[in-house]
Scaffold this motif. Structure first.
Motif, mmCIF file in Angstrom:
data_model
loop_
_atom_site.group_PDB
_atom_site.id
_atom_site.type_symbol
_atom_site.label_atom_id
_atom_site.label_comp_id
_atom_site.label_asym_id
_atom_site.label_seq_id
_atom_site.Cartn_x
_atom_site.Cartn_y
_atom_site.Cartn_z
ATOM 1 N N ASN A 225 -50.652 19.229 11.529
ATOM 2 C CA ASN A 225 -51.400 19.663 12.710
ATOM 3 C C ASN A 225 -51.833 21.129 12.598
ATOM 4 O O ASN A 225 -52.321 21.701 13.548
ATOM 5 N N SER A 226 -51.632 21.766 11.446
ATOM 6 C CA SER A 226 -52.065 23.155 11.304
ATOM 7 C C SER A 226 -53.546 23.211 10.915
ATOM 8 O O SER A 226 -54.070 22.273 10.317
ATOM 9 N N VAL A 227 -54.191 24.296 11.304
ATOM 10 C CA VAL A 227 -55.608 24.473 10.955
ATOM 11 C C VAL A 227 -55.786 25.829 10.273
ATOM 12 O O VAL A 227 -54.965 26.740 10.438
ATOM 13 N N ALA A 228 -56.871 25.935 9.497
ATOM 14 C CA ALA A 228 -57.100 27.167 8.724
ATOM 15 C C ALA A 228 -57.782 28.240 9.578
ATOM 16 O O ALA A 228 -57.488 29.426 9.456
ATOM 17 N N THR A 229 -58.705 27.815 10.398
ATOM 18 C CA THR A 229 -59.496 28.758 11.188
ATOM 19 C C THR A 229 -59.836 28.088 12.506
ATOM 20 O O THR A 229 -60.001 26.866 12.556
ATOM 21 N N ILE A 230 -59.922 28.888 13.566
ATOM 22 C CA ILE A 230 -60.450 28.343 14.813
ATOM 23 C C ILE A 230 -61.691 29.160 15.186
ATOM 24 O O ILE A 230 -61.621 30.384 15.288
#
Lengths: 410, 249
Positions: A225-230
């Motif tokens: 559920n982690s993301v690199a950029t928002i």
């Protein structure tokens, strides 16, 4: 003696020495043309940057994961992915963040091989949510973008950027075709309209997949559920700083950050990224304007030189004019008018050359050159001021001549 | 002497007949300072009346040129007074002197001093343009002056297209155009051949007949002989001042 007489005399004197006057004006011409061109280059570059900003979806904030503190050891920025899809969801809650219009979390893999039959192409694959399209200010040339349903189900669908589509499918419409990424077949559901490139990446060479699909099938890893950029889009340009504060507050709260120095994320604006790259351009522009200003000073010295020669040559004429009733003030005005007319002539021709150059040069170099009316006005004003400024001394010499000595001179 | 009727017809700026145009009283001129002092004029007193035709003669170094500069308001005396047409010009500053030259004096120089790039007409208009006169009036007066010296048909020629005598006639027209109180000619025939010399001197004579005040500075006796009065300068002083028994011609 009226001003029209003085100006007529000045014009006559300039015409009596056509070649000399032209060469003197040439010095000013070069300086003014250089100023018009370099200011135009600088403004052209700025316009290019602001056009890019608009194209990329202005009002954009970029949240990047920062350092994380694990067991008392602080890692560097980006050492851990501290942003999650839940962060993105929290940011998009309008009640807590009225200045935030839309949020697009992104996961990306910079080099994935896309295969269409025997054709393959390596590009970056971006996993994101349906809001990405509006957040990044992009449009589709065909098909549709990733839908909420596709995102929810982790569907194997992709939207290709225009260059990527061309590389894999040539001129054929890729919508409805399929490409293979990581041995999984994806259906192409849409193609993005070309957006050019920003300072670092080609925006037309990427493949978009649903965020859930990217997490499960492409990026993998333990924390899915982690993301690199928002990416955060503010409701308007003026609400950018409000959105920045809201995003910071929400993320601080969610990440349990109390002191500002220890934040495990960072927020930058698209503008700051582009400004950094364009500051190189503006340094160069400043340098060029400096060189142009120097050449104007050299041109001005040329005017002064010629005016001194002219005063020397026309000593008898000055003596005669004084004997016939010319006051020192009128004599001074005559020579000042001559000098400023030389400056003005050079300035007008310089503007003509500069504007011509601004029209022609962009065909040979990649940089756009803007034609700025205020800059042209200032350039002409500068040319006159230089003429007058460098004419003061020669004119004063002429005005101070004694009529007796001047009449006697050979 | 010209008749009163002729003088009246000459119009503005002409003082009534007989009044002094030039009044010098104890004029001294000292150049340099300290040990290198040179006293060019040592006390000149003389008076020239309206309508006179005077030649000022003297060898070089006599102070003749210095006197001409002072008479022409190009320089001011160190001591003594100079009244030009009733106005004290000996204490004027540079700006007032320029105006006095413009309004009161018509210069004729040895070297003509015409501006080569301008037509005869524009050359004659030059002193009028310094008098802040409208362009139309200026043109009219310049045309009249050129007509009077017999060059009405050559107005649009440049000095380079004219003979020396004609150029000097243009210069005389320029001196006449503003209708000055004094016509001051400095060696006007020095650069002319004998025919042109006669020509120009005849013109001066004619102007004198019409009531003009003419002061001619020369070192040539036969030129001076044409004048009605000859003043000789020697060592900065008036050596002799005599009215010619008869006007030569």
């Amino acid at each position: 003696m009226t001003w029209s007489d003085i100006l007529r005399n000045a014009w006559d004197a300039i015409r009596n020495h056509k070649l000399r006057s032209m060469l003197t004006a040439l010095g000013i011409l070069i300086g003014i043309a250089a100023v018009v061109l370099t200011v135009g280059l600088g403004q052209g570059a700025q316009q290019k940057v602001s056009n890019q900003l608009a194209a990329l979806g202005g009002n954009l904030l970029i949240v990047s994961p920062g350092s994380s503190t694990t067991g008392g050891v602080r890692g560097g920025f980006g050492s851990a992915s501290t942003l999650t899809t839940a962060d993105a969801t929290a940011l998009s809650a309008t009640a807590a963040a009225p200045n935030i219009k839309a949020v697009a979390p992104v996961l990306s893999s910079t080099s994935e091989s896309l295969v269409n039959g025997t054709t393959n192409w390596t590009t970056s694959v971006v996993g994101t949510t349906p809001s990405w399209l509006s957040v990044r200010g992009r449009t589709l040339s065909s098909g549709h973008f990733i839908t909420a349903a596709e995102q929810a189900s982790g569907a194997a669908v992709t939207v290709l950027a225009s260059d990527t589509a061309t590389e894999l499918f040539g001129r054929r419409d890729p919508v409805g075709q399929s490409v293979t990424i990581n041995s999984v077949s994806y259906e192409v559901v849409g193609v993005l309209t070309s957006a050019g490139s920003d300072s670092t990446t080609n925006l037309d060479d990427q493949a978009i997949v649903p965020l859930s699909t990217a997490a499960q099938r492409i990026i993998g890893g333990s924390t899915r559920n982690s993301v690199a950029t928002i990416y955060i889009k503010a409701t308007s340009q003026s609400k950018l700083s409000g959105a920045y504060q809201e995003a910071t507050a929400i993320l601080d709260y969610r990440h349990g950050i109390t002191a500002t120095g220890t934040a495990d994320f960072s927020i930058t604006t698209q503008q700051s990224v582009l400004t950094a790259t364009s500051s190189v351009d503006s340094t160069l522009t400043t340098l060029l304007i400096g060189v142009a200003a120097l050449s104007l000073i050299v041109g001005g010295i040329g005017v002064m030189n010629i005016m001194l020669v002219s005063v020397k040559e026309r000593t008898r004429e000055i003596g005669l004019r004084k004997a016939l009733g010319g006051t020192p003030m009128v004599i001074r005005r005559q020579f000042l008018s001559e000098a400023s007319m030389l400056g003005l002539t050079g300035g007008l021709l310089g503007v003509a050359v500069g504007v011509g150059g601004a029209k022609i040069l962009p065909h040979f170099i990649s940089n756009p050159i803007a034609i700025s009316l205020p800059a042209i006005g200032i350039a002409i004003g500068t040319a006159i001021v230089i003429g007058v400024g460098f004419g003061v001394y020669p004119a004063a010499r002429a005005a101070q001549l004694s009529p007796i000595d001047a009449l006697r001179s050979e | 002497m010209a008749s009163a009727g002729v003088a009246a017809s000459l119009g503005v700026g002409t003082p009534s007949l007989g009044l002094p145009v030039i009044e010098l009283d104890g004029v001294r001129k000292v150049y340099g300072n300290g040990q290198l002092e040179v006293e060019a004029l040592k006390g000149i007193t003389l008076s020239i009346a309206q309508g006179e035709y005077v030649a000022i003669m003297g060898p070089s170094g006599s102070g003749k040129s210095t006197l001409m500069h002072i008479l022409g308001c190009l320089d001011v005396p160190t001591a003594g007074s100079y009244h030009l047409a009733g106005e004290d010009v000996s204490t004027m500053d540079e700006i007032d002197l320029a105006e006095a030259r413009n309004r009161r004096i018509g210069f004729v120089f040895q070297q003509f001093n015409l501006l080569p790039s301008m037509t005869a007409l524009r050359n004659v208009e030059l002193p009028l343009s310094y008098a802040a006169m409208s362009r139309d009036k200026r043109r009219l007066l310049a045309q009249e002056a050129l007509d009077r010296v017999g060059l009405g048909d050559r107005m649009n020629h440049k000095p380079g297209e004219m003979s020396g005598g004609q150029q000097q006639r243009v210069a005389v027209a320029r001196a006449l155009a503003s209708n000055p109180a004094l016509l001051l000619a400095d060696e006007p025939t020095g650069n002319l051949d004998s025919t042109a010399t006669d020509d120009v001197l005849a013109l001066f004579h004619e102007l004198h007949q019409q009531g003009r005040t003419v002061v001619l500075i020369t070192h040539e006796a036969d030129v001076a002989a044409r004048a009605a009065r000859v003043i000789r300068i020697r060592d900065g002083l008036v050596a002799s001042d005599e009215v010619a028994a008869e006007v030569a011609r």
